[in-house]
Every structure is written in C-alpha cells, then in structure tokens.
Design a protein around this motif. Structure first.
Motif, short mmCIF file in Angstrom:
data_model
loop_
_atom_site.label_atom_id
_atom_site.label_comp_id
_atom_site.label_asym_id
_atom_site.label_seq_id
_atom_site.Cartn_x
_atom_site.Cartn_y
_atom_site.Cartn_z
N ALA A 55 0.83 -1.21 0.00
CA ALA A 55 0.00 0.00 0.00
C ALA A 55 0.86 1.25 0.00
N HIS A 56 1.95 1.23 0.75
CA HIS A 56 2.80 2.42 0.84
C HIS A 56 3.49 2.70 -0.49
N CYS A 57 4.02 1.66 -1.12
CA CYS A 57 4.65 1.86 -2.42
C CYS A 57 3.60 2.29 -3.45
N SER A 58 2.41 1.73 -3.36
CA SER A 58 1.34 2.06 -4.31
C SER A 58 1.00 3.55 -4.28
N GLY A 86 -0.33 3.57 -9.18
CA GLY A 86 -0.62 3.13 -7.82
C GLY A 86 -1.51 1.90 -7.82
N MET A 87 -2.48 1.88 -8.71
CA MET A 87 -3.38 0.73 -8.82
C MET A 87 -2.64 -0.48 -9.39
N PHE A 99 0.52 -1.42 -8.95
CA PHE A 99 1.59 -2.05 -8.18
C PHE A 99 1.14 -3.32 -7.46
N ALA A 100 -0.03 -3.35 -6.89
CA ALA A 100 -0.49 -4.55 -6.21
C ALA A 100 -0.56 -5.74 -7.17
N GLU A 101 -0.97 -5.48 -8.40
CA GLU A 101 -1.00 -6.54 -9.41
C GLU A 101 0.41 -7.04 -9.70
N ALA A 102 1.35 -6.11 -9.84
CA ALA A 102 2.74 -6.49 -10.11
C ALA A 102 3.32 -7.30 -8.96
#
Length: 319
Positions: free
Chosen positions: A232-235, A247-248, A250-253
C-alpha cells in the motif's frame, strides 16, 4: 579533507567516524546527498592505505523534532541492517551507530555506500514497477531469527487532511474504512517505507528496459506486519509520482512476482486506503524532495490532486 560547505562534517562526528575506519584510512571528501526529508545525509569518501578509495554514508538527525525520535529510528535501522546481513537483500552494512549522540554532536549512523541511484522520472516506470515488486517480494520472504518490532500506523480518522476540492462523500467513505479494526494478518518482515525514493537502480542510458535494482536504503522503520502495508505504501507513492494508474498497478505487479496479499477484497482495501489517507498528512513534506530531485511539476497542489484521484480510484474499484 575536501568538502563543500553544506557537506561539512562536525568535529565530534568527524572524530567518531575516524575511529571506525580501518588502520591507515582517512576521510578525504564529504558530499551532501539530497532527497531525504528527516535527516542530513552525506557520502564520505575514504582514502585507503593502498591508495584507493571507498565510500560510506553518514546519516545525522539535526532537526529538533527528529532528534527527539532519533534513538528509536537509529536503533531500528541498526537492528534491521544487522538482520539483513547475508540475506541477499541489497541493503547497506552497518558500520557504527550513536543513537543518543553520546559521541557525536547529533544522533548519527554510519553505513556502507551502495551503487546506483534513485530514479523518479516517468520514463521507464513500467520496468521499474516490476523491479520494485520483485524486490519487495524478496524482502517479505525473509524469516529472521529475531523479529523486528511490530508495525505501527499513526493515522486516525481524525487526522486525515481532505484535499481542497475533493469529493466529500468519497473521502468520508474512505475515512469510514479505517474506523474499523485492522484485519487479522500473517506477519512479514516489512521495510515500512518501501517506495521509489528508497530504492537504487542501475539504468543503462541507451537501454532503460535493462534496468536493475542495486540497493534498498532507509530501514529506520523496519518492522513486522502485513505485506499489504508495504504494498500500500509503495502504491500511493507511485500514484503521487507517476499518476493514480501506477498506484493501482503495483499490487497486481506484486502478486505477479509471487507476493501474497490479504485474502479478501475488503481486507486489501483497508490497508491501501489506510496508507493513502496517511499520505494526506504528508503531501508537503513528501513532494518537496521530489521537486528538488527534478520533478518541478509536482507542486503540493498537483500531488494533492493525484492523491484525491487515487483515493477515488480505490473506492471505485470493483470488489
């Protein structure tokens, strides 16, 4: 010793550093490192007995607010760097630490210097997002014998700063998300400030797609907690630097790289919203180093608008 005025090392600190060098070594140059927001950073060039040089990095807390909290941060970073030794994660090695300024003018930490540089430009962000995700998965895979301290989150529903012009209904709904208790989680080793400004890259000028990660720095907040919190922080940092879509993404990556996030959509939303709302309190302090690094268009207002768009995207996401 050669140095520019801004990089001058204070006398007691200079003597302290010298005591932690190898026999026959001396400091020959000091240069200020820019981009940090909580401490003075200097690269020290050390002349060695054989005529060569090596570099160290000196972190010094001088602002009264950060000096007050320096002991915990420096002890935490020293402990994290010790835990990371030999793990394969490209982190600095600890040389010495003086968390209570018993020997230096101010609380300080001395560590090895890593190759590479931070890259905050939009060009090549797709490649770097994948590299960031892989590096974070590797950090979360660590199982140290001694766990770092438990994670903390300071933002509350009452401390969130709603940007001017934001959709009140969206932000009210987002704030309501963090009024709920934190979901149960399986703990992981967290960097806790994992974001592009704390990751070093080697990017070949003619082949940016061949970029590689060379280091991860600033382990002062390393802790034990949910992987979702680091993600979440990196996103949110990617959303503010490069636009909400990144931002959206990054979680997928992170999941594509083998990372495992919370089991349910509502749990994942909790952590992503929590860290996005935490950013609302730090827009000015976060955006200033980015502008100093060359991203002049990232004014406080521009970053606020990106944060608003990112929070709206989170709240509108399916599931």
């Amino acid at each position: 010793m050669n140095h520019d005025e801004a990089a001058a090392v204070r006398p007691l600190t200079l003597a302290w550093v010298s005591r932690h060098l190898e026999a026959g070594e001396r400091i020959v140059k000091a240069a200020a490192l820019h981009g940090g927001s909580t401490a003075e950073m200097r690269r020290l060039t050390i002349g060695m007995r054989d005529g060569g040089t090596r570099d160290l990095v000196l972190r010094t807390y001088v602002d009264p607010f950060y000096v007050e909290h320096a002991e915990g941060g420096l002890d935490g970073e020293a402990g994290a760097l010790t835990l990371l030794t030999g793990t394969g994660v490209p982190a600095p090695s600890l040389v010495a630490v003086d968390p209570t300024a018993t020997q230096c003018e101010f609380p300080s930490l001395l560590m090895t210097h890593l190759a590479g540089r931070t890259v905050l430009d939009d060009q090549g962000v797709e490649t770097r997002v994948r590299l960031l995700a892989r590096q974070l998965v590797a950090i979360h895979a660590l199982r140290p014998v001694e766990r770092p301290r438990e994670y903390v989150t300071l933002t509350t529903a009452d401390t969130v700063v709603v940007p001017k012009g934001a959709d009140a209904a969206v932000w009210t709904a987002a704030i309501d998300v963090i009024r709920k208790p934190a979901p149960p989680c399986e703990g992981r080793f967290l960097h806790r400030d994992f974001q592009p400004g704390n990751v070093l890259f080697d990017v070949p000028p003619s082949h940016p797609e061949d970029a590689r990660t060379t280091g991860v720095v600033d382990w002062a907040a390393a802790s034990w907690g949910p992987a979702d919190l680091d993600v979440a922080h990196c996103s949110v940092n990617l959303a503010l630097l490069h636009g909400p879509a990144w931002g959206m993404r990054f979680a997928e990556a992170y999941e594509e790289a083998g990372g495992v996030l919370a089991a349910t959509a509502s749990e994942r939303l909790y952590w992503r919203v929590r860290d996005a709302l935490a950013a609302s309190e730090e827009v000015r302090s976060v955006s200033q180093p980015w502008r100093e690094a060359g991203r002049a268009e990232l004014t406080t207002r521009a970053v606020e608008e990106r944060l608003d768009a990112y929070v709206t995207a989170l709240m509108d996401a399916p599931g």
